[in-house]
Motif scaffolding. Structure first.
Motif, PDB file in Angstrom:
ATOM      1  N   ALA A 185      21.204  34.368  13.713  1.00  0.00           N
ATOM      2  CA  ALA A 185      21.284  35.820  13.877  1.00  0.00           C
ATOM      3  C   ALA A 185      21.580  36.456  12.525  1.00  0.00           C
ATOM      4  CB  ALA A 185      22.361  36.180  14.882  1.00  0.00           C
ATOM      5  N   ARG A 186      20.726  37.397  12.112  1.00  0.00           N
ATOM      6  CA  ARG A 186      20.885  38.020  10.802  1.00  0.00           C
ATOM      7  C   ARG A 186      21.391  39.444  10.894  1.00  0.00           C
ATOM      8  NH1 ARG A 186      15.971  37.941   7.442  1.00  0.00           N
ATOM      9  NH2 ARG A 186      17.466  38.869   6.072  1.00  0.00           N
ATOM     10  N   HIS A 206      16.453  42.231  18.045  1.00  0.00           N
ATOM     11  CA  HIS A 206      15.038  42.129  17.694  1.00  0.00           C
ATOM     12  C   HIS A 206      14.794  41.584  16.297  1.00  0.00           C
ATOM     13  CE1 HIS A 206      14.007  44.052  21.390  1.00  0.00           C
ATOM     14  NE2 HIS A 206      14.685  45.138  21.083  1.00  0.00           N
ATOM     15  N   CYS A 207      15.831  41.195  15.592  1.00  0.00           N
ATOM     16  CA  CYS A 207      15.641  40.664  14.235  1.00  0.00           C
ATOM     17  C   CYS A 207      14.838  39.371  14.242  1.00  0.00           C
ATOM     18  CB  CYS A 207      16.985  40.424  13.559  1.00  0.00           C
ATOM     19  SG  CYS A 207      17.754  41.932  13.000  1.00  0.00           S
ATOM     20  N   ASP A 208      14.761  38.735  15.390  1.00  0.00           N
ATOM     21  CA  ASP A 208      14.105  37.442  15.513  1.00  0.00           C
ATOM     22  C   ASP A 208      12.713  37.566  16.128  1.00  0.00           C
ATOM     23  OD1 ASP A 208      14.503  34.787  14.966  1.00  0.00           O
ATOM     24  OD2 ASP A 208      15.166  34.317  16.975  1.00  0.00           O
ATOM     25  N   ARG A 253      17.239  29.029  14.506  1.00  0.00           N
ATOM     26  CA  ARG A 253      17.388  30.477  14.570  1.00  0.00           C
ATOM     27  C   ARG A 253      18.813  30.876  14.235  1.00  0.00           C
ATOM     28  NH1 ARG A 253      12.955  32.907  17.827  1.00  0.00           N
ATOM     29  NH2 ARG A 253      11.571  31.183  18.175  1.00  0.00           N
ATOM     30  N   GLU A 307      12.625  34.319   7.204  1.00  0.00           N
ATOM     31  CA  GLU A 307      13.730  35.246   7.476  1.00  0.00           C
ATOM     32  C   GLU A 307      14.013  36.140   6.273  1.00  0.00           C
ATOM     33  OE1 GLU A 307      17.287  33.894   9.529  1.00  0.00           O
ATOM     34  OE2 GLU A 307      16.263  31.986   9.848  1.00  0.00           O
ATOM     35  N   GLU A 331       5.651  31.533  10.876  1.00  0.00           N
ATOM     36  CA  GLU A 331       6.783  30.842  10.254  1.00  0.00           C
ATOM     37  C   GLU A 331       6.416  29.406   9.885  1.00  0.00           C
ATOM     38  OE1 GLU A 331      11.479  30.222  11.132  1.00  0.00           O
ATOM     39  OE2 GLU A 331      10.110  29.706  12.759  1.00  0.00           O
ATOM     40  N   ARG A 376       8.900  35.885  14.338  1.00  0.00           N
ATOM     41  CA  ARG A 376       8.728  34.508  13.859  1.00  0.00           C
ATOM     42  C   ARG A 376       7.746  33.690  14.687  1.00  0.00           C
ATOM     43  NH1 ARG A 376      14.349  31.572  14.208  1.00  0.00           N
ATOM     44  NH2 ARG A 376      13.159  30.042  13.058  1.00  0.00           N
ATOM     45  N   ASP A 377       7.518  34.053  15.948  1.00  0.00           N
ATOM     46  CA  ASP A 377       6.628  33.267  16.801  1.00  0.00           C
ATOM     47  C   ASP A 377       5.218  33.827  16.918  1.00  0.00           C
ATOM     48  OD1 ASP A 377       8.525  31.294  17.375  1.00  0.00           O
ATOM     49  OD2 ASP A 377       9.393  32.494  18.972  1.00  0.00           O
ATOM     50  N   LYS A 394       9.728  24.328  12.352  1.00  0.00           N
ATOM     51  CA  LYS A 394      10.408  25.580  12.679  1.00  0.00           C
ATOM     52  C   LYS A 394      11.867  25.461  12.277  1.00  0.00           C
ATOM     53  CE  LYS A 394       7.867  27.604  16.450  1.00  0.00           C
ATOM     54  NZ  LYS A 394       7.984  28.205  17.769  1.00  0.00           N
TER      55      LYS A 394
END
Length: 144
Positions: free
Chosen positions: A20-21, A26-28, A18, A50, A43, A31-32, A15
């Motif tokens: 922040a983009r 909620h951008c993340d 993380r 990403e 991922e 991935r899980d 993994k």
């Protein structure tokens, strides 16, 4: 889940940290999601990264491009349904969502893309209790 696996030996990646983009928390969010066939996240299997997620808050658009682990993956539509359900939970309903397989990554790329972005097909698929249960297991599994 050892019998009948489509990809019995997937490559599993570590993994990533993380990062922040965007301003939206909620951008993340995706991935899980667990792979429907293996006890790993999308991922970890490099199905999703990403870079494959684009969120345009100004236009209210989301584009996710994912790469199945094998070209004839029969779980591609289930993965796409998982992504769509999660996006619907995390973003306001006015967002336009496009989900696609990466170009050249699936033998039935055009058919999969059409199915994943057809509202009636998606709604019909999610009315199937067995399919809905599988999607929910992928979204809400704590095994990762």
């Amino acid at each position: 889940m050892t019998l009948g696996l489509i990809n019995a030996n997937p490559i599993v990646h570590a993994k990533k940290e993380r990062v922040a983009r965007c301003e939206d928390p909620h951008c993340d969010f995706v991935r899980d999601i667990r792979d429907p066939e293996h006890p790993y996240s999308l991922e970890q299997l490099s199905v999703l990264s990403e870079e494959s997620i684009t969120v345009d808050d100004k236009l209210g658009r989301i584009l996710i491009t994912f790469t199945p682990t094998i070209q004839h993956c029969s779980m591609a539509t289930v993965i796409g349904l998982c992504l769509r359900v999660k996006l619907q939970e995390c973003f306001p309903p006015h967002y336009k969502v496009d989900i696609k397989v990466s170009p050249g990554s699936h033998a039935d790329e055009e058919a999969v893309n059409k199915q994943l972005n057809d509202k009636e097909r998606v709604a019909a698929a999610l009315e199937n209790p067995n399919l809905r249960q599988l999607v929910d297991e992928c979204l809400y599994s704590n095994e990762l």
